[in-house]
Design a protein around this motif. Structure first.
Motif, mmCIF file in Angstrom:
data_model
loop_
_atom_site.group_PDB
_atom_site.id
_atom_site.type_symbol
_atom_site.label_atom_id
_atom_site.label_comp_id
_atom_site.label_asym_id
_atom_site.label_seq_id
_atom_site.Cartn_x
_atom_site.Cartn_y
_atom_site.Cartn_z
ATOM 1 N N PHE A 1 0.825 -1.213 0.000
ATOM 2 C CA PHE A 1 0.000 0.000 0.000
ATOM 3 C C PHE A 1 0.858 1.262 0.000
ATOM 4 O O PHE A 1 0.468 2.278 -0.575
ATOM 5 N N ARG A 2 2.024 1.224 0.624
ATOM 6 C CA ARG A 2 2.916 2.400 0.621
ATOM 7 C C ARG A 2 3.416 2.700 -0.788
ATOM 8 O O ARG A 2 3.480 3.859 -1.204
ATOM 9 N N GLU A 3 3.780 1.674 -1.506
ATOM 10 C CA GLU A 3 4.237 1.868 -2.877
ATOM 11 C C GLU A 3 3.090 2.395 -3.752
ATOM 12 O O GLU A 3 3.288 3.255 -4.599
ATOM 13 N N THR A 4 1.894 1.896 -3.513
ATOM 14 C CA THR A 4 0.718 2.366 -4.238
ATOM 15 C C THR A 4 0.487 3.854 -3.967
ATOM 16 O O THR A 4 0.203 4.627 -4.889
ATOM 17 N N ALA A 5 0.628 4.267 -2.724
ATOM 18 C CA ALA A 5 0.467 5.673 -2.360
ATOM 19 C C ALA A 5 1.471 6.547 -3.099
ATOM 20 O O ALA A 5 1.122 7.615 -3.611
ATOM 21 N N ASP A 6 2.711 6.101 -3.175
ATOM 22 C CA ASP A 6 3.741 6.864 -3.889
ATOM 23 C C ASP A 6 3.403 7.023 -5.366
ATOM 24 O O ASP A 6 3.563 8.101 -5.939
ATOM 25 N N VAL A 7 2.952 5.954 -5.998
ATOM 26 C CA VAL A 7 2.604 6.009 -7.422
ATOM 27 C C VAL A 7 1.429 6.953 -7.650
ATOM 28 O O VAL A 7 1.439 7.763 -8.576
ATOM 29 N N ILE A 8 0.431 6.876 -6.780
ATOM 30 C CA ILE A 8 -0.732 7.760 -6.910
ATOM 31 C C ILE A 8 -0.300 9.223 -6.805
ATOM 32 O O ILE A 8 -0.647 10.048 -7.649
ATOM 33 N N ALA A 9 0.461 9.544 -5.772
ATOM 34 C CA ALA A 9 0.819 10.940 -5.506
ATOM 35 C C ALA A 9 1.849 11.478 -6.485
ATOM 36 O O ALA A 9 1.712 12.588 -7.002
ATOM 37 N N LYS A 10 2.907 10.720 -6.722
ATOM 38 C CA LYS A 10 4.040 11.245 -7.490
ATOM 39 C C LYS A 10 3.897 11.092 -8.999
ATOM 40 O O LYS A 10 4.535 11.832 -9.748
ATOM 41 N N GLY B 1 -1.515 17.698 -12.863
ATOM 42 C CA GLY B 1 -0.388 18.628 -12.807
ATOM 43 C C GLY B 1 0.019 19.030 -11.407
ATOM 44 O O GLY B 1 0.652 20.065 -11.224
ATOM 45 N N ILE B 2 -0.347 18.237 -10.403
ATOM 46 C CA ILE B 2 0.021 18.528 -9.015
ATOM 47 C C ILE B 2 0.619 17.288 -8.370
ATOM 48 O O ILE B 2 0.442 16.170 -8.853
ATOM 49 N N THR B 3 1.342 17.490 -7.286
ATOM 50 C CA THR B 3 1.899 16.372 -6.520
ATOM 51 C C THR B 3 1.470 16.537 -5.064
ATOM 52 O O THR B 3 2.031 17.352 -4.333
ATOM 53 N N PRO B 4 0.460 15.772 -4.650
ATOM 54 C CA PRO B 4 0.017 15.883 -3.256
ATOM 55 C C PRO B 4 1.029 15.277 -2.290
ATOM 56 O O PRO B 4 1.832 14.422 -2.678
ATOM 57 N N SER B 5 0.979 15.704 -1.051
ATOM 58 C CA SER B 5 1.820 15.129 0.004
ATOM 59 C C SER B 5 1.124 13.898 0.566
ATOM 60 O O SER B 5 -0.100 13.860 0.671
ATOM 61 N N ILE B 6 1.909 12.918 0.948
ATOM 62 C CA ILE B 6 1.377 11.714 1.596
ATOM 63 C C ILE B 6 1.692 11.841 3.082
ATOM 64 O O ILE B 6 2.855 11.933 3.462
ATOM 65 N N THR B 7 0.656 11.888 3.921
ATOM 66 C CA THR B 7 0.858 12.087 5.355
ATOM 67 C C THR B 7 -0.112 11.230 6.159
ATOM 68 O O THR B 7 -0.959 10.540 5.596
ATOM 69 N N ASN B 8 0.017 11.363 7.469
ATOM 70 C CA ASN B 8 -0.911 10.752 8.423
ATOM 71 C C ASN B 8 -1.101 9.251 8.228
ATOM 72 O O ASN B 8 -2.226 8.749 8.246
ATOM 73 N N TRP B 9 0.001 8.539 8.054
ATOM 74 C CA TRP B 9 -0.091 7.078 7.955
ATOM 75 C C TRP B 9 -0.604 6.513 9.274
ATOM 76 O O TRP B 9 -0.204 6.948 10.347
ATOM 77 N N SER B 10 -1.465 5.538 9.194
ATOM 78 C CA SER B 10 -1.940 4.860 10.402
ATOM 79 C C SER B 10 -0.820 3.940 10.899
ATOM 80 O O SER B 10 0.055 3.553 10.119
ATOM 81 N N PRO B 11 -0.824 3.591 12.175
ATOM 82 C CA PRO B 11 0.222 2.702 12.701
ATOM 83 C C PRO B 11 0.307 1.362 11.967
ATOM 84 O O PRO B 11 1.386 0.807 11.802
ATOM 85 N N GLY B 12 -0.817 0.872 11.494
ATOM 86 C CA GLY B 12 -0.824 -0.403 10.775
ATOM 87 C C GLY B 12 -0.424 -0.288 9.315
ATOM 88 O O GLY B 12 -0.304 -1.289 8.614
ATOM 89 N N GLY B 13 -0.229 0.934 8.827
ATOM 90 C CA GLY B 13 0.174 1.147 7.436
ATOM 91 C C GLY B 13 -0.939 0.885 6.429
ATOM 92 O O GLY B 13 -0.666 0.691 5.245
ATOM 93 N N ASP B 14 -2.189 0.906 6.889
ATOM 94 C CA ASP B 14 -3.298 0.623 5.987
ATOM 95 C C ASP B 14 -4.158 1.846 5.671
ATOM 96 O O ASP B 14 -5.190 1.739 5.025
ATOM 97 N N GLU B 15 -3.693 3.014 6.103
ATOM 98 C CA GLU B 15 -4.473 4.226 5.889
ATOM 99 C C GLU B 15 -3.530 5.423 5.827
ATOM 100 O O GLU B 15 -2.573 5.511 6.575
ATOM 101 N N PHE B 16 -3.822 6.362 4.902
ATOM 102 C CA PHE B 16 -3.008 7.568 4.769
ATOM 103 C C PHE B 16 -3.849 8.693 4.210
ATOM 104 O O PHE B 16 -4.982 8.485 3.771
ATOM 105 N N SER B 17 -3.288 9.887 4.222
ATOM 106 C CA SER B 17 -3.960 11.059 3.655
ATOM 107 C C SER B 17 -3.138 11.628 2.511
ATOM 108 O O SER B 17 -1.910 11.645 2.564
#
Length: 135
Positions: free
Chosen positions: A25-34, A42-58
């Motif tokens: 899921f972390r790699e998926t988040a990077d691909v989505i954002a970057k 035409g924008i690059t959002p920041s990936i933040t607020n990961w849950s402790p289990g690594g299954d949720e982010f903003s």
């Protein structure tokens, strides 16, 4: 809203980006954002607020190009104007990456927040169930 767009858009994304399969899921988040947001909005959002289990982010969008020239009328103040993005993300991830996700808006600049925040939560992997004998 947007789910069917995501189902179709993912094929274009994979053809144009040459991105391989994401392993977590972390790699998926990077691909989505970057890559995906940059390619289509035409924008690059920041990936933040990961849950402790690594299954949720903003995803934090400092600027949301979908709302550049939009003002919500007073009688439609509860409308989530950019909710299309949630459907696109959900449809794209289900179609190719085989991930069921919950995607929702937490903050919205149209409602006076300083940034737009989209919260993504991994629910489960989707298994293809083929009828017996059609493997």
């Amino acid at each position: 809203m947007g789910y069917n767009i995501g189902v179709r858009l993912i094929e274009d994304f994979l053809a144009r980006s040459n991105v391989g399969r994401c392993h977590d899921f972390r790699e998926t988040a990077d691909v989505i954002a970057k890559i995906a947001f940059k390619m289509y909005l035409g924008i690059t959002p920041s990936i933040t607020n990961w849950s402790p289990g690594g299954d949720e982010f903003s995803l934090i969008l400092e600027n949301n190009p979908l709302v550049d020239f939009v003002e919500l009328p007073d009688n439609h103040s509860t409308l989530i104007y950019s909710n299309l993005l949630c459907g696109v993300l959900r449809g794209a991830l289900e179609m190719v990456v085989q991930m069921a996700v919950d995607v929702k808006f937490v903050q919205d600049t149209l409602k006076g927040d300083s940034v737009t925040e989209i919260r993504m939560k991994f629910i489960r992997r989707i298994e293809d169930n083929l009828p017996a004998g059609e493997e």
